[in-house]
Design a protein around this motif. Structure first.
Motif, PDB file in Angstrom:
ATOM      1  N   TYR A 187      18.042  -3.852  93.082  1.00  0.00           N
ATOM      2  CA  TYR A 187      19.107  -3.827  94.081  1.00  0.00           C
ATOM      3  C   TYR A 187      18.917  -4.997  95.029  1.00  0.00           C
ATOM      4  O   TYR A 187      17.794  -5.417  95.297  1.00  0.00           O
ATOM      5  CB  TYR A 187      19.055  -2.533  94.916  1.00  0.00           C
ATOM      6  CG  TYR A 187      19.668  -1.342  94.240  1.00  0.00           C
ATOM      7  CD1 TYR A 187      20.953  -0.916  94.564  1.00  0.00           C
ATOM      8  CD2 TYR A 187      18.967  -0.624  93.276  1.00  0.00           C
ATOM      9  CE1 TYR A 187      21.515   0.185  93.949  1.00  0.00           C
ATOM     10  CE2 TYR A 187      19.529   0.472  92.654  1.00  0.00           C
ATOM     11  CZ  TYR A 187      20.807   0.877  92.994  1.00  0.00           C
ATOM     12  OH  TYR A 187      21.373   1.965  92.376  1.00  0.00           O
ATOM     13  N   SER A 233      28.862   5.285  95.095  1.00  0.00           N
ATOM     14  CA  SER A 233      28.141   5.068  96.347  1.00  0.00           C
ATOM     15  C   SER A 233      27.388   6.319  96.767  1.00  0.00           C
ATOM     16  O   SER A 233      27.698   7.440  96.351  1.00  0.00           O
ATOM     17  CB  SER A 233      29.097   4.617  97.453  1.00  0.00           C
ATOM     18  OG  SER A 233      30.105   5.576  97.640  1.00  0.00           O
ATOM     19  N   CYS A 238      26.142   2.356  92.666  1.00  0.00           N
ATOM     20  CA  CYS A 238      26.468   0.930  92.789  1.00  0.00           C
ATOM     21  C   CYS A 238      26.133   0.449  94.197  1.00  0.00           C
ATOM     22  O   CYS A 238      25.676  -0.677  94.376  1.00  0.00           O
ATOM     23  CB  CYS A 238      27.946   0.702  92.498  1.00  0.00           C
ATOM     24  SG  CYS A 238      28.383   1.050  90.785  1.00  0.00           S
ATOM     25  N   TYR A 239      26.375   1.300  95.178  1.00  0.00           N
ATOM     26  CA  TYR A 239      26.071   0.989  96.574  1.00  0.00           C
ATOM     27  C   TYR A 239      25.361   2.183  97.195  1.00  0.00           C
ATOM     28  O   TYR A 239      25.681   3.329  96.885  1.00  0.00           O
ATOM     29  CB  TYR A 239      27.346   0.725  97.383  1.00  0.00           C
ATOM     30  CG  TYR A 239      28.178  -0.385  96.825  1.00  0.00           C
ATOM     31  CD1 TYR A 239      27.888  -1.710  97.134  1.00  0.00           C
ATOM     32  CD2 TYR A 239      29.253  -0.126  95.980  1.00  0.00           C
ATOM     33  CE1 TYR A 239      28.648  -2.745  96.614  1.00  0.00           C
ATOM     34  CE2 TYR A 239      30.012  -1.152  95.451  1.00  0.00           C
ATOM     35  CZ  TYR A 239      29.707  -2.454  95.768  1.00  0.00           C
ATOM     36  OH  TYR A 239      30.439  -3.477  95.253  1.00  0.00           O
ATOM     37  N   THR A 294      22.995  -2.934  97.148  1.00  0.00           N
ATOM     38  CA  THR A 294      23.989  -3.210  96.112  1.00  0.00           C
ATOM     39  C   THR A 294      23.248  -3.355  94.789  1.00  0.00           C
ATOM     40  O   THR A 294      22.322  -4.162  94.681  1.00  0.00           O
ATOM     41  CB  THR A 294      24.773  -4.505  96.421  1.00  0.00           C
ATOM     42  OG1 THR A 294      25.385  -4.374  97.709  1.00  0.00           O
ATOM     43  CG2 THR A 294      25.835  -4.763  95.362  1.00  0.00           C
ATOM     44  N   ARG A 295      23.662  -2.569  93.828  1.00  0.00           N
ATOM     45  CA  ARG A 295      23.008  -2.601  92.521  1.00  0.00           C
ATOM     46  C   ARG A 295      23.326  -3.899  91.801  1.00  0.00           C
ATOM     47  O   ARG A 295      24.471  -4.346  91.773  1.00  0.00           O
ATOM     48  CB  ARG A 295      23.469  -1.409  91.688  1.00  0.00           C
ATOM     49  CG  ARG A 295      22.711  -1.240  90.410  1.00  0.00           C
ATOM     50  CD  ARG A 295      23.026   0.096  89.801  1.00  0.00           C
ATOM     51  NE  ARG A 295      22.604   0.110  88.431  1.00  0.00           N
ATOM     52  CZ  ARG A 295      23.190   0.793  87.482  1.00  0.00           C
ATOM     53  NH1 ARG A 295      24.236   1.532  87.744  1.00  0.00           N
ATOM     54  NH2 ARG A 295      22.745   0.747  86.261  1.00  0.00           N
TER      55      ARG A 295
END
Length: 139
Positions: A83, A6, A35-36, A110-111
């Motif tokens: 994303y 993240s 990822c975030y 969010t990926r």
């Protein structure tokens, strides 16, 4: 390649000059690929609720975006770097003035992963990070 879990950009983008801001998406979403990612910034539409207020909320702000402007910037990132993005805000909209939105706006990216062949379960006793503290205080 390991992925960053993240990344948070809390009330910083409005302090960036346009040439620096234009490079931020590539660095964060293109190279770091968390990822975030969470991005927050003031909502300029809310400024009408501050009595006798003109200009920006901080002397160093280079801009303050409306919800539409912020959404457009985030949407471009979402499309360019694969994303999804959701929008929320800080606190609750002021009763009777919900039409101006939150005081500050937040985008949560969010990926999207194209393919997951397997689900990896982490052993809670063997995490790739060290727990530092369960709370933070600011002075």
């Amino acid at each position: 390649r390991e992925s960053l879990s993240s990344f948070c950009i809390s009330f910083r983008i409005e302090h960036l000059h346009p040439n620096t801001l234009s490079k931020l998406p590539e660095v964060v979403f293109g190279q770091l690929q968390p990822c975030y990612a969470i991005v927050s910034t003031p909502n300029s539409e809310y400024n009408v609720l501050f009595p006798n207020f003109t200009g920006f909320r901080h002397w160093d702000h280079k801009f303050e975006w409306t919800r539409k402007e912020f959404t457009k910037w985030c949407s471009n990132i979402s499309k360019s770097y694969n994303y999804s993005v959701e929008y929320t805000g800080v606190g609750k909209p002021t009763p009777g003035f919900e039409m101006v939105g939150f005081c500050s706006q937040i985008a949560i990216f969010t990926r999207r992963f194209e393919r997951q062949d397997k689900v990896v379960k982490m052993d809670p006793e063997n995490l790739p990070y060290t727990f530092v503290s369960d709370s933070m205080s600011y002075r």
